[in-house]
Scaffold this active site. Sequence first.
Site, PDB file in Angstrom:
ATOM      1  N   CYS A  99      59.763 114.969  18.920  1.00 30.29           N
ATOM      2  CA  CYS A  99      59.527 113.641  18.222  1.00 30.29           C
ATOM      3  C   CYS A  99      60.755 113.190  17.287  1.00 30.29           C
ATOM      4  O   CYS A  99      61.577 113.944  17.047  1.00 30.29           O
ATOM      5  CB  CYS A  99      58.365 113.488  17.528  1.00 30.29           C
ATOM      6  SG  CYS A  99      58.160 114.698  15.884  1.00 30.29           S
ATOM      7  N   ASP A 155      51.593 129.350  36.286  1.00 35.28           N
ATOM      8  CA  ASP A 155      51.901 130.479  35.603  1.00 35.28           C
ATOM      9  C   ASP A 155      50.953 130.530  34.538  1.00 35.28           C
ATOM     10  O   ASP A 155      49.951 129.564  34.415  1.00 35.28           O
ATOM     11  CB  ASP A 155      53.303 130.123  35.159  1.00 35.28           C
ATOM     12  CG  ASP A 155      53.587 131.127  33.948  1.00 35.28           C
ATOM     13  OD1 ASP A 155      53.588 132.459  34.284  1.00 35.28           O
ATOM     14  OD2 ASP A 155      54.048 130.421  32.862  1.00 35.28           O
ATOM     15  N   ASP A 189      56.683 127.405  33.177  1.00 40.37           N
ATOM     16  CA  ASP A 189      57.562 126.918  31.904  1.00 40.37           C
ATOM     17  C   ASP A 189      58.662 127.857  31.707  1.00 40.37           C
ATOM     18  O   ASP A 189      59.386 127.534  30.975  1.00 40.37           O
ATOM     19  CB  ASP A 189      56.616 126.776  30.749  1.00 40.37           C
ATOM     20  CG  ASP A 189      56.099 128.003  30.196  1.00 40.37           C
ATOM     21  OD1 ASP A 189      55.785 128.857  30.753  1.00 40.37           O
ATOM     22  OD2 ASP A 189      56.272 128.183  29.052  1.00 40.37           O
TER      23      ASP A 189
END
Length: 727
Positions: free
Chosen positions: A42, A446, A626
């Site tokens: 962010c 995964d 990931d």
Amino acid sequence: MTVALRPSACPACTAAPAAEAAAERDAPRDAQIFLSLPTIHCAACIARIERGLSEHPGVRAARVNLTRKRASVTAADDVSAAQLVAAVEAMGYEAHELDASSLRATETDRAGRDLLMRMAVAGFASMNVMLLSVSVWSGAEDATRDLFHWISAAIALPTIAFSGQPFFRNAWSALKAKRLNMDVPISLAILLAVVTSLWETALSGEHAYFDAAVALTFFLLAGRYLDHRTRAVARSAAEELTALEVPRAWRIGADGVEREVDVAELVEGDLIRVRPGARCPVDGEVVEGTSEMDRSLLTGETLPVFSGPGQPVSAGEINLSGPLVIRATAVGTDTSLHRLADLVAVAEAGRARYTSLADRAAKLYAPGVHILAALAFAGWYLATWDVRTALNIAAAVLIITCPCALGLAVPAVTTAASGRLFRQGMLIKHETALERLAEVDCVVFDKTGTLTEGDPRLVANDEFDADDLARAAALAEGSSHPLARAVLRAARDAGVAPAKIENVEEVPGYGIRGQIGGEEIRLGRAAWVDAETGASTETWLRVGRRDAVRFAFEDRLREGASDTVAALRGAGHRVLLISGDTERAVASLAARVGIDEWLAETRPEDKVARIEALTAEGAHVLMVGDGLNDTAALAAAHVSISPASALDAARAASDIVLLGRNLSPVAGSLDLARKATRRITENFRIATIYNIVAVPLAVAGLATPLVAALAMSTSSITVSLNALRLR
């Protein structure tokens, strides 16, 4: 830098260049350092890191790019990347050094800017030529009409020479290779329109096609730019992986002195010091020291692995606690990390062979258009024995059949679907991702960081109380071990202040110890505190001679994980779990989320082999992962998704990025992809019907410039409106 001193009447003039050169040579030089920041999410993260880095001594400027999750730092030459990594980690963020030379190729988007500039020129020229054409259509005749045609030519010729270059270059390349692509009829139509319009204008004819040629160029450039923007988001995963390799290492020479050298200078047999927090630069064997290695990015193992003399380590692993000396056994292109990059590059090349629906349509469309135009020319020439009439009608056929609608059919749908998925929390990166997603019938997940948060949390139970948590937190304060950080976070959340403990010391590979009230207190492995190893992820606290207290941890499920698996199975998809973690951990998680088929302790090449086997069985595999260990599998799958929290290399290798923490949009994206593919097919049908209606008019010699321009615009607007139905 050398300076040529030339004789001068003025001594100052002679001396000044030399002085400037000397000053430039002696002036401190800035270094450009790039850091990967995979956990920022962010504007607050950006502001905090930029402010923290700017306050670091020697840093001139720091800029953070949220999209690339990367920081670019300009700093004095004596500031090292390791110092900046430590500074960022002290702020609570993960950071890795990136090799700047490996990232240069992905820094610019010259092709996108080039297309945008050509499209802007074509759009501006198109508006002006259309205004002149309206005057002609309104009744301008004779000299006035000729004047407007010549002005149109003066605007259109340089515009097409500049803006049409992308089509001309691609068409020429295809013709040199003795094949046809969509740019061949486009280029031919534009050139024929210009040539016949010049001919008509020179002979004071009524019809000129300058407006159609420029408008056609603008519409096609718009479709080409939309397509390029989709492709530009994707970057080479192999380049990202290469950039993650550590560029420098501390080599211990024969005289026992450590020197920082480029990794390229290392050879097998070198002794290399790897400090706590550093990433291994080579594959090797530990010869001195004990520690724990974080292999999660490479293997998916949740917990750090003990490492001591005689045990192997791999490039890319992170040393967590004690300093190690390793003897290099593989360097450069022979390391495991580089072999992983090779696997990714091979898998990406295989996926690039996928042909989009637009390309398949072009293979059928281009030859048909040329044959039709040639037949129209031959037929009208035989009927009238007038080359001018035959050429005009052939040009009209090429213009009216030019694949303007076909060129917009896929980008318009892709852009509409991408916008809808973006609002749902998914970012489409690859131009054919939606088409491939629509074909998926098998989904592979995964475990760590994908179905789970990848962040162990302390489980509240009756085996420890607030005093034990306060003691454990006091010991954990001095460690970067994942379980120590979890203990500290749990104490903070519970409002428990760390106890006062003296002489805290981390024992690499075992745990942390200190003194409280004259007694030794330990937090670490079960064997180190004389406890029995349990069945879950755990650490133990022992105070003096009292019984050890167990702290158990669990990795929380990612939000929406169970619902997503249920939705996928309910829709008839086959769902698998493939992880590098231990068999016990994988089996436990598979049972929690409802997956029957799972594989544990797999290496990156095992994941690729399993996906290739599924593909060989006829399955269209969606891979969701990931980590670095998933990167090659993400590239090898038919289509792939990675969470935004994934490492840069994994996100670069995937076709789609999941922006939020909730996994639920994954199931819905499959349904939307099927709808998008249906819209693309409908657009092809619209383009075909348009041609069936318009072509007879052109062949019959009834296609005036006004009819051609209206027909083209109508077909383009129709496919765009059809695409908007997805929003």
